[in-house]
Design a protein around this motif. Structure first.
Motif, mmCIF file in Angstrom:
data_model
loop_
_atom_site.group_PDB
_atom_site.id
_atom_site.type_symbol
_atom_site.label_atom_id
_atom_site.label_comp_id
_atom_site.label_asym_id
_atom_site.label_seq_id
_atom_site.Cartn_x
_atom_site.Cartn_y
_atom_site.Cartn_z
ATOM 1 N N GLU A 42 -2.159 -2.328 -8.078
ATOM 2 C CA GLU A 42 -3.576 -2.297 -7.669
ATOM 3 C C GLU A 42 -4.444 -1.965 -8.896
ATOM 4 O O GLU A 42 -4.818 -0.810 -9.109
ATOM 5 C CB GLU A 42 -3.792 -1.249 -6.576
ATOM 6 C CG GLU A 42 -5.184 -1.284 -5.984
ATOM 7 C CD GLU A 42 -5.376 -0.228 -4.915
ATOM 8 O OE1 GLU A 42 -5.894 -0.579 -3.843
ATOM 9 O OE2 GLU A 42 -5.020 0.939 -5.155
ATOM 10 N N ILE A 57 1.821 1.676 -3.623
ATOM 11 C CA ILE A 57 0.717 2.255 -4.396
ATOM 12 C C ILE A 57 0.651 3.751 -4.175
ATOM 13 O O ILE A 57 0.563 4.539 -5.124
ATOM 14 C CB ILE A 57 -0.624 1.593 -4.007
ATOM 15 C CG1 ILE A 57 -0.636 0.123 -4.432
ATOM 16 C CG2 ILE A 57 -1.797 2.330 -4.653
ATOM 17 C CD1 ILE A 57 -1.755 -0.672 -3.804
ATOM 18 N N TYR A 89 0.812 -1.214 0.000
ATOM 19 C CA TYR A 89 0.000 0.000 0.000
ATOM 20 C C TYR A 89 0.849 1.270 0.000
ATOM 21 O O TYR A 89 0.451 2.289 -0.557
ATOM 22 C CB TYR A 89 -0.983 -0.037 1.176
ATOM 23 C CG TYR A 89 -1.969 -1.162 1.013
ATOM 24 C CD1 TYR A 89 -3.004 -1.079 0.082
ATOM 25 C CD2 TYR A 89 -1.828 -2.344 1.741
ATOM 26 C CE1 TYR A 89 -3.889 -2.132 -0.108
ATOM 27 C CE2 TYR A 89 -2.705 -3.402 1.550
ATOM 28 C CZ TYR A 89 -3.739 -3.286 0.622
ATOM 29 O OH TYR A 89 -4.604 -4.337 0.424
ATOM 30 N N LEU A 148 -0.939 1.027 -11.037
ATOM 31 C CA LEU A 148 -2.067 0.186 -11.441
ATOM 32 C C LEU A 148 -1.665 -1.273 -11.619
ATOM 33 O O LEU A 148 -2.502 -2.171 -11.508
ATOM 34 C CB LEU A 148 -2.687 0.735 -12.727
ATOM 35 C CG LEU A 148 -3.467 2.046 -12.534
ATOM 36 C CD1 LEU A 148 -3.725 2.721 -13.867
ATOM 37 C CD2 LEU A 148 -4.774 1.789 -11.792
ATOM 38 N N ASN A 200 -7.952 0.344 -8.993
ATOM 39 C CA ASN A 200 -7.912 1.707 -8.454
ATOM 40 C C ASN A 200 -8.594 2.670 -9.426
ATOM 41 O O ASN A 200 -8.015 3.071 -10.435
ATOM 42 C CB ASN A 200 -6.448 2.117 -8.214
ATOM 43 C CG ASN A 200 -6.329 3.413 -7.443
ATOM 44 O OD1 ASN A 200 -6.941 4.412 -7.794
ATOM 45 N ND2 ASN A 200 -5.523 3.401 -6.391
ATOM 46 N N GLY A 209 -6.788 5.981 -10.062
ATOM 47 C CA GLY A 209 -5.587 5.786 -10.868
ATOM 48 C C GLY A 209 -5.911 5.692 -12.351
ATOM 49 O O GLY A 209 -5.231 6.297 -13.190
#
Length: 231
Positions: free
Chosen positions: A108, A78, A75, A105, A111, A114
């Motif tokens: 994650e 990200i 995290y 991306l 998102n 994003g």
């Protein structure tokens, strides 16, 4: 027969050699692209650091780079990559913004913000097909209330990707099925129908907007539309 087998084996080995060479070339190309991108970033950081107007963006990029080198946490990665994209976007370096948002991306993929940001960068690059794909992904991954990708894609069709201008309302109506109480989507649909002369549908959506925000402006729109419908 032995000769035929030998020839077949030779041909297979040759094809495998060709495929292997292509794979190596692909990896070499991506490695070179990454190296060139990193070199460009380094040059631009030196350039922008001399300008006090941009120094805060460069300082934040350095913080993000430091976070990425020290924090293996998913995290935190990200957050750092997404913010890195934002800082390069602020500096109007669209290709570098794309690079970092794509990295985020990859970590994650769901998102929504994003994907919307990535689409915005592609719009600035006038790559409308890639922007469309990014916004569609944003819509797919959007949770309730996340309508940024919807509105951005509608804007893309209305202002930039005008070959597909007629798809604007399709996007708005599709998104309203998922976000039926979203004020911005309702307002956009109302404005679309008003501007295209579809008075009955304009009244429907301005009525919905009026129930959410009974302002003088919305009331005047409804009054004018109802007068038109009576003509």
């Amino acid at each position: 027969m032995e000769k035929i087998k030998f020839i077949k084996n030779m041909l297979i080995k040759q094809w495998l050699g060709v495929v292997g060479a292509i794979i190596l070339l692909i990896f070499a190309w991506y490695g070179l692209s990454y190296a060139l991108s990193a070199w460009k970033e380094s040059i631009l950081m030196d350039k922008y650091e001399l300008d006090m107007q941009y120094k805060s963006f460069i300082d934040q990029i350095k913080i993000n780079k430091d976070d990425l080198s020290k924090n293996p946490d998913k995290y935190k990665k990200i957050a750092a990559t997404m913010d890195m994209g934002l800082q390069w976007y602020n500096l109007r370096e669209w290709d570098l913004a794309v690079k970092w948002w794509k990295r985020g991306l990859n970590i994650e993929p769901n998102n929504e913000i994003g994907w919307t940001n990535l689409g915005n960068a592609y719009v600035e690059m006038k790559d409308y097909s890639e922007a469309e794909d990014a916004y569609e992904n944003a819509m797919e991954y959007a949770r309730k209330g996340e309508a940024g990708g919807c509105l951005a894609l509608a804007d893309l069709y209305k202002y930039s990707y005008t070959d597909k201008k007629d798809k604007e309302i399709t996007v708005l109506l599709k998104c309203l099925k998922k976000h039926k109480d979203n004020r911005d989507l309702i307002a956009r649909a109302a404005g679309y129908y008003r501007d295209t002369g579809d008075v009955p549908n304009a009244i429907i959506y301005f009525d919905k907007l009026w129930s959410m925000e009974p302002t003088m402006e919305v009331g005047e729109e409804l009054r004018d539309l109802r007068l038109k419908s009576e003509l």
